[in-house]
Scaffold this motif. Structure first.
Motif, PDB file in Angstrom:
ATOM      1  N   THR A 560       0.839  -1.196   0.000  1.00  0.00           N
ATOM      2  CA  THR A 560       0.000   0.000   0.000  1.00  0.00           C
ATOM      3  C   THR A 560       0.875   1.247   0.000  1.00  0.00           C
ATOM      4  OG1 THR A 560      -0.115   0.373   2.387  1.00  0.00           O
ATOM      5  CG2 THR A 560      -1.658  -1.233   1.467  1.00  0.00           C
ATOM      6  N   VAL A 734       1.825  -5.314   5.846  1.00  0.00           N
ATOM      7  CA  VAL A 734       1.084  -4.361   5.021  1.00  0.00           C
ATOM      8  C   VAL A 734       1.856  -3.057   5.011  1.00  0.00           C
ATOM      9  CG1 VAL A 734      -1.052  -3.050   4.773  1.00  0.00           C
ATOM     10  CG2 VAL A 734      -1.136  -5.413   5.584  1.00  0.00           C
ATOM     11  N   GLY A 735       2.070  -2.499   3.803  1.00  0.00           N
ATOM     12  CA  GLY A 735       2.714  -1.200   3.784  1.00  0.00           C
ATOM     13  C   GLY A 735       3.477  -0.894   2.525  1.00  0.00           C
ATOM     14  N   ASN A 904      -3.897   1.192   6.792  1.00  0.00           N
ATOM     15  CA  ASN A 904      -3.086  -0.026   6.924  1.00  0.00           C
ATOM     16  C   ASN A 904      -3.537  -0.891   8.086  1.00  0.00           C
ATOM     17  OD1 ASN A 904      -1.257   0.238   4.743  1.00  0.00           O
ATOM     18  ND2 ASN A 904      -0.085   1.766   5.876  1.00  0.00           N
ATOM     19  N   TRP A 907      -6.239  -3.262   7.132  1.00  0.00           N
ATOM     20  CA  TRP A 907      -5.804  -4.415   6.320  1.00  0.00           C
ATOM     21  C   TRP A 907      -4.990  -5.419   7.129  1.00  0.00           C
ATOM     22  CZ3 TRP A 907      -8.124  -5.856   2.237  1.00  0.00           C
ATOM     23  CH2 TRP A 907      -8.778  -4.930   1.434  1.00  0.00           C
TER      24      TRP A 907
END
Length: 961
Positions: A560, A734-735, A904, A907
């Motif tokens: 993301t 996530v990131g 984030n 997710w």
């Protein structure tokens, strides 16, 4: 010596939550005009610091000031804040509490909005009252807040319209004021506590002579009950004026459009009468060596030693910031020394820290505060004093200074990385709307992260230890005779003599130079042969990748750009709470959680880890929470430090450390805390109710002190070692990082570990929970806190969380119940400040869930509140849900979907079990459709199923008296 002894609790019934509060390219800066506009409309006008160029500042002809910032995280949302430059400090003796009371009246009718309609209008536009609409009152400001879930013309216009209504068009109807008096009184009572009274007494001691506590925002009973309408009108006209108003607009909107709205809605605002007089702040009467004492059976023991001196006024400049930076460096170094003493078991205190003690225009200084067990306050005072004197006499080491500089630089570099993706508004992280208001309130220039980093590099250019030591000496000037404040449950005689003798004894203790400490290398960088991938699946609707390694370790990954440069990592290991050996309770879980989170890994203590990773964005937070199906380890890093982050997290799984020093400290902390566990109604709820609503399951809630003292380190090791070293591992990343980088790092760390379990363990009966039968009468519990506080809770059994659609219907139903309770208990009966509604809808325990109402009230009204709350639930069950209330409940939930998908944290939760039970993905897939297709009939049917009086479980918490 004029001591300020506070031996007994104040008889004043005070009930504020805190003193400060209750509750892209920029367009060209417009020219300001108007003879009344000051040459220093903003802090940057009197400073050599440059304001963040992303923010547009300006002043309307009527004197109203504004700041506009375009920010696109999340996309399609905005935040509107209106700060009025007045709070409780400007109140007269006859108006005490009026600033906060007036904030309440903003929701009780204006020229163009009938009483009771403002909140409903906001909800129809998707703004959830409480979460997105709120206000706060402090000593020096009142802030109104609207978070806009969309930036449609309709929503923006509604937000500005309602802010203008609040600013100048309130009716302040006398009957509405009278109806609100009970609500204010209820809020005052609800927020009163021993801890708050202790904090007020602390403030009184350190600001004595200033009169600060004579104007607490919540006010006093007499004026709350009696202030006539004329006083409200007078205060409103005196201080709600354009020249006292600061508007902040942040969000995904063209700044020119935002400026047009400000001018359109506020440009014609003219005050109807002359301005009220603003009371100047009064400097504290500082007397070296003064001693203060606060005693109550329900307070924890703290000792504070402070060097106090007059506050020096001045603008926010580069030089002033450098002086503050140097001052903070020394305090941070000594705080680390205190923390290390605790970690190594050398401290008589439980925790300690140094900080500036600064009240603008009232007092300045530096203070050391240590928390201890009751009987160790003298030893703790002495230990704190020794460390301050050590720093004053011998200064600091180069290694200590280098560590603090490295840590500060990394924090500032991270802020630069994230500058363009920090949130417009958020509840638990940095957000621009709040930051702009806070900077203006504290007369600070709102500078960019890039400028802050550049200033830091300028500060440290040529910096020497001598510079830091000189700043520390200046900050602690006058420490020869410190002001000392003791807060404790102990009833002490001749306190002044005892405290003075404790200080005199401490001053006989010699101090030596600090020991140079070498920073270790991290011991866990090679975990063996990197793991091979045996499965790699792309989940299209979530744009996520599910990877499985040969050792059964799972990796769930989503790239993301929601938070530039940031990577969130969560490792779920083993079976968590449900694997706790039978016959154990909260005592074992809490000891295990403390050992896991505070013992470090392998040979490294937690203090070692702070030094090892200073200057790197590396940290891990192990968690072992009630009702969770895994041990969780959480971290946030960036691509540069991802390798070190994964090393640390994998070390927790492969080399957990259980230190006896941590177990001993934990028991000391429990012994200090346990006598206060019944100090408030909610603390009694936390102890007793989890067991009650699970039919006596002793894993929930907690028992007597002995239940915390009995578990041993070996029992923790026997429980956790198999979980950490062989349990199922599912990692979610996530990131802002590419997939291959993550896969490679997980492969060489977690993927290289020995074979792990391929599925959750089986623990028969561990998830079996039973909701209790309704008692013949409400269950009565007692608290030992403030005598006029009570709490009512009503629980109704509800479906579990295995069906996502039902979960989302429960969330909508919760909003409807809360709104109805507000209408009846707050607006009609005036018996509570803010009724709350919560729910438990976990998929961990089949056929177990609940909805509950939480109502703070007066003791003599508690049973009536139970009855009225059950009636509200029964009526909802019998009559169903009306279309308008349904729309007001569902619209904020619908509007929240889009922005949450740009978060984030959302997710991480949605993908956390994507390869085990996939409940997170199931809820992600169901949410949007569930809200869009939900009907009032769906919620009515669910209400009829839940809110049955015969199934409810009512609980009342009353004072011991």
């Amino acid at each position: 010596m004029n001591s300020q002894l506070k031996k007994h609790v104040s008889t004043l019934a005070i009930a504020a939550a805190a003193f400060a509060t209750f509750s892209t390219p920029a367009v060209a800066r417009p020219q300001t005009s108007g003879a009344e506009v000051s040459a220093t409309a903003f802090p940057q006008d009197a400073s050599d610091l440059e304001a963040d160029p992303r923010v547009t500042y300006g002043v309307l002809d009527n004197g109203l000031r504004y700041a506009i910032m375009r920010n696109q995280t999340p996309k399609g949302v905005a935040a509107l804040r209106m700060r009025i430059d007045t709070g409780s400090w400007n109140e007269t003796d006859a108006q005490r509490g009026i600033a906060h009371f007036l904030e309440h009246m903003a929701f009780n009718g204006s020229i163009n909005v009938p009483e009771g309609e403002m909140v409903k209008r906001l909800e129809r536009h998707g703004l959830a009252f409480g979460a997105d609409t709120n206000a706060s009152t402090g000593f020096d400001q009142t802030v109104y807040k609207l978070n806009l879930p969309t930036v449609s013309e309709e929503v923006i216009d509604e937000a500005f319209f309602l802010m203008r209504e609040t600013a100048s068009n309130l009716l302040l109807d006398a009957e509405a004021i009278d109806r609100e008096r009970g609500v204010i009184a209820s809020e005052k009572s609800a927020r009163d506590s021993v801890a708050f009274r202790s904090a007020v007494d602390n403030l009184a001691f350190f600001t004595q002579g200033s009169g600060r506590i004579d104007r607490l925002p919540i006010g006093v009973d007499e004026t709350i009950a009696s202030m006539p309408r004329d006083e409200f009108v007078r205060f409103y006209q005196d201080y709600y004026r354009p020249e006292n108003t600061f508007i902040v607009f942040v969000g995904d909107v063209d700044p020119k459009k935002a400026l047009d709205k400000i001018e359109s809605y506020f440009g014609d605002w003219q005050p109807a009468s002359p301005a009220g007089i603003k009371r100047p702040l009064v400097p504290a009467a500082i007397e070296p060596g003064t001693i203060g004492y606060y005693q109550d059976p329900e307070v924890l023991t703290y000792v504070t030693l402070a060097a106090l001196y007059p506050y020096e006024q001045g603008p926010d400049t580069l030089a002033r910031r450098k002086a503050k930076f140097l001052r903070n460096l020394g305090n941070s170094i000594v705080t680390r020394r205190l923390s290390r003493m605790v970690d190594e078991g050398r401290a008589p205190f439980l925790s300690g820290s140094l900080a500036n003690y600064s009240q603008r225009d009232i007092v300045d200084g530096a203070a050391v505060r240590v928390r201890s067990e009751e009987g160790k306050w003298q030893e703790s005072l002495a230990a704190a004093d020794v460390e301050v004197r050590r720093a004053l006499q011998f200064g600091f080491t180069q290694a200590e200074l280098d560590e603090e500089i490295a840590r500060t630089r990394r924090t500032l570099e991270t802020a630069v990385e994230r500058a363009n993706t920090r949130k417009t508004y958020a509840s638990r992280e940095y957000n621009y709307a709040k930051a702009l208001v806070d900077a203006f309130d504290s007369e600070r220039v709102f500078t960019s992260p890039q400028a802050n980093l550049a200033a830091f590099e300028q500060h440290i250019d040529g910096l020497t230890i001598d510079d830091v030591e000189a700043a520390f000496q200046k900050a602690w000037r006058g420490y020869e005779k410190p002001a000392i404040y003791l807060s404790t449950a102990l009833e002490l005689e001749d306190v002044e003599t005892q405290v003075a003798e404790a200080l005199a004894e401490a001053r006989t203790l010699p101090v030596t130079a600090p020991i140079e400490r070498a920073v270790q290398d991290f011991a866990f960088t090679d975990f063996g042969e990197p793991g091979a991938i045996v499965q790699d699946t792309y989940v299209e609707d979530a744009d996520a990748h599910l990877v499985k390694f040969a050792n059964n370790v799972r990796l769930n990954f989503k790239q993301t750009d929601f938070d530039a440069g940031t990577i969130y990592v969560q490792a779920k290991i083993g079976d968590g709470f449900f694997s706790m050996p039978p016959g154990n309770d909260e005592g074992l879980r809490r000891l295990a959680a403390n050992l896991l989170s505070r013992s470090g890994v392998g040979p490294h203590t937690s203090d070692d880890l702070r030094s090892i990773f200073a200057g790197r964005r590396v940290a891990a937070r192990p968690m072992l929470r009630i009702g969770e199906d895994a041990i969780q380890i959480l971290g946030a890093t960036d691509a540069k430090d991802l390798g070190d982050q994964m090393n640390l997290m994998a070390a927790y799984a492969s080399a957990p450390s259980y230190r006896e020093t941590i177990a001993s400290q934990y028991r000391d902390q429990i012994r200090a805390w346990y006598p206060t566990h019944d100090a408030t109604p909610i603390s009694v709820v936390n102890k007793e109710v989890p067991r009650l609503i699970r039919s006596g399951d002793e894993r929930y809630g907690f028992g007597d002190l002995e239940s915390f003292m009995t578990p041993t380190l070996d029992e923790v090791r026997q429980w956790l070692d198999p979980q950490l070293k062989s349990g199922l591992i599912e990692i979610t990343v996530v990131g802002d990082v590419d997939k291959q980088t993550v896969v490679d790092q997980v492969a060489r760390t977690f993927g290289a570990l020995p074979l792990r379990a391929d599925r959750p363990g089986l623990y028969p009966g561990s998830r079996d929970l039973v909701f209790p039968q309704r008692p013949a009468e409400p269950v009565v519990l007692h608290h030992a806190g403030v005598a006029d506080q009570a709490l009512a809770r009503i629980y109704w059994p509800a479906p579990d969380g295995s069906d996502p659609v039902t979960v989302y219907r429960l969330q909508a139903l919760r909003s409807i119940l809360r709104n109805r309770l507000t209408d009846v208990l707050r607006e009609e009966l005036g018996s509570t400040y803010s009724p709350g509604v919560g729910l438990e809808a976990s998929d961990e325990s089949e056929d177990f869930g609940y909805v509950f109402a939480h109502v703070t009230t007066a003791p003599d009204a508690a049973f009536d509140v139970v009855e009225e709350t059950e009636k509200v639930g029964a009526k909802l069950a019998a009559e169903g849900v009306e279309q308008d209330e349904f729309q007001r409940a569902i619209q904020p939930l619908i509007e929240d979907v889009a922005s949450s998908l740009q978060n984030n944290g959302y997710w991480v939760n949605a993908l956390a079990d994507a390869q085990s039970d996939q409940m997170g993905l199931a809820r992600f897939r169901a949410r949007g459709k569930a809200y869009r297709t939900m009907t009032p009939e769906d919620l009515g049917a669910l209400a009829a199923r839940i809110f049955r009086v015969e199934a409810a479980y009512p609980i009342v918490v009353l004072p011991e008296q």
